[in-house]
Design an enzyme around this catalytic site. Structure first.
Site, PDB file in Angstrom:
ATOM      1  N   LYS A  55      -6.919   9.550  20.652  1.00  0.00           N
ATOM      2  CA  LYS A  55      -7.117  10.783  19.870  1.00  0.00           C
ATOM      3  C   LYS A  55      -6.226  10.754  18.636  1.00  0.00           C
ATOM      4  CE  LYS A  55      -8.500  13.534  23.846  1.00  0.00           C
ATOM      5  NZ  LYS A  55      -8.201  14.509  24.889  1.00  0.00           N
ATOM      6  N   GLN A  99      -3.222  17.845  26.821  1.00  0.00           N
ATOM      7  CA  GLN A  99      -4.016  16.915  27.630  1.00  0.00           C
ATOM      8  C   GLN A  99      -3.974  17.337  29.103  1.00  0.00           C
ATOM      9  OE1 GLN A  99      -5.983  14.576  26.411  1.00  0.00           O
ATOM     10  NE2 GLN A  99      -6.625  13.732  28.372  1.00  0.00           N
ATOM     11  N   ASP A 122      -9.963  22.451  21.923  1.00  0.00           N
ATOM     12  CA  ASP A 122     -10.634  22.042  23.160  1.00  0.00           C
ATOM     13  C   ASP A 122     -11.695  23.067  23.576  1.00  0.00           C
ATOM     14  OD1 ASP A 122     -10.084  19.624  24.492  1.00  0.00           O
ATOM     15  OD2 ASP A 122      -8.080  20.301  25.041  1.00  0.00           O
TER      16      ASP A 122
END
Ligand code: GUN
Length: 297
Positions: A55, A99, A122
């Protein structure tokens, strides 16, 4: 019947990242803003470390600022909440990603709700999940957003199609069902308690498999001509006996690809299908968040 079209997520995501790099240039020129994405990793989970590094590399590659935060596995929940608060208040940060999974002593919903919804790239915050549920998708979870792009690129309008989503996770299954509904599909969501799954599958024009079980969906379950989106990323022993004996593994999806390709009209491979779309959609969300957070000067 001809073999299915193999949906190339690698190429699609590469084109999308090129477009995003141009969007970054435009934001710099028109608003004097460089989009900033903060990624937080707590602990040392090997798979998470790989995902996070990817990422960060791709964030830099499109010209955005990548801000990396690493916390020890025993970091306290308060420490993480304090970091999120600092990033919420930082005008150079437009996207925040924590994460998952988090270590057991940290309450994941508390952490996700602490992120400013405007920076929730997200799309996991209840505000963004709620907007999606009322048919007003704003910052949408990245994997389902990527699946929708591949579907719409393949089929054009999805209106009136019968879509079966197998799996009801908050990261994939649920938001996927909401997006398909917003696109005017008739949606069935299957899960571990669903009866007659094979029968439901045979009625579906679109099948999205997100169960985490290797080769779970069989070709005999598919309606001829169905479009199949395989979200699974499962590590299994290598096929070749020598490689298997050496402990080598391979990645397969939730669909029996080798057989399904003979029945479907289009299908995503694993790897190279949905997987590459997730990070591209994360970057796309970061562009959207940066636009929403910064006025045109
Ligand atoms: N872990 C596995 N998938 C994801 C994802 O899409 N976002 C975050 N934050 N963690 C994940």
């Amino acid at each position: 019947m001809a073999e299915a079209i193999i949906i190339d997520g690698k190429e699609f995501s590469s084109n999308l990242r090129n477009k995003i790099a141009k969007d970054v240039e435009t934001l710099k020129k028109e608003r004097n803003v460089v989009p900033g994405l903060a990624v937080i990793l707590v602990g040392e989970d090997p798979a998470s470390r790989i995902y996070v590094r990817k990422k960060e590399e791709m964030t830099e590659a499109v010209g955005m600022n990548s801000l990396s935060y690493r916390l020890d596995a025993d970091a306290s929940q308060q420490e993480l909440l304090d970091l999120i608060q600092t990033l919420n208040n930082d005008p150079a940060v437009h996207g925040i990603l924590v994460q998952l999974p988090l270590p057991k002593h940290i309450d994941t919903p508390t952490i996700l709700e602490a992120i400013d919804p405007a920076k929730d790239v997200d799309g996991f915050h209840v505000v963004n999940a709620g907007l999606l549920a009322i048919g007003k998708p704003t910052l949408v979870p990245c994997t389902p957003a990527g699946c929708m792009m591949l579907l719409e690129n393949n089929l054009g309008s999805l209106q009136g199609k019968h879509a079966l989503v197998i799996g009801r996770s908050t990261i994939v299954g649920r938001p996927m069902a909401q997006l398909l509904l917003t696109a005017d599909c008739t949606v069935t969501v299957a899960h571990r308690h669903t009866k007659n799954l094979e029968e439901l599958c045979r009625q579906a024009d679109i099948v999205v498999a997100a169960v985490g079980i290797p080769h779970f969906v069989k070709a005999s379950w598919l309606k001829p001509g169905a479009v199949v989106i395989d979200v699974g990323i499962n590590r299994i022993p290598a096929e070749d006996p020598a490689a298997k004996a050496a402990g080598k593994t391979r990645i397969v999806g939730d669909v029996d690809f080798a057989e399904a390709v003979k029945v479907a009209s289009a299908i995503t491979p694993v790897p190279g299908g949905v997987g590459p779309m997730t990070i591209a959609c994360l970057l796309n969300n970061t562009i959207q968040a940066a636009r929403n957070l910064t006025p045109v000067s």
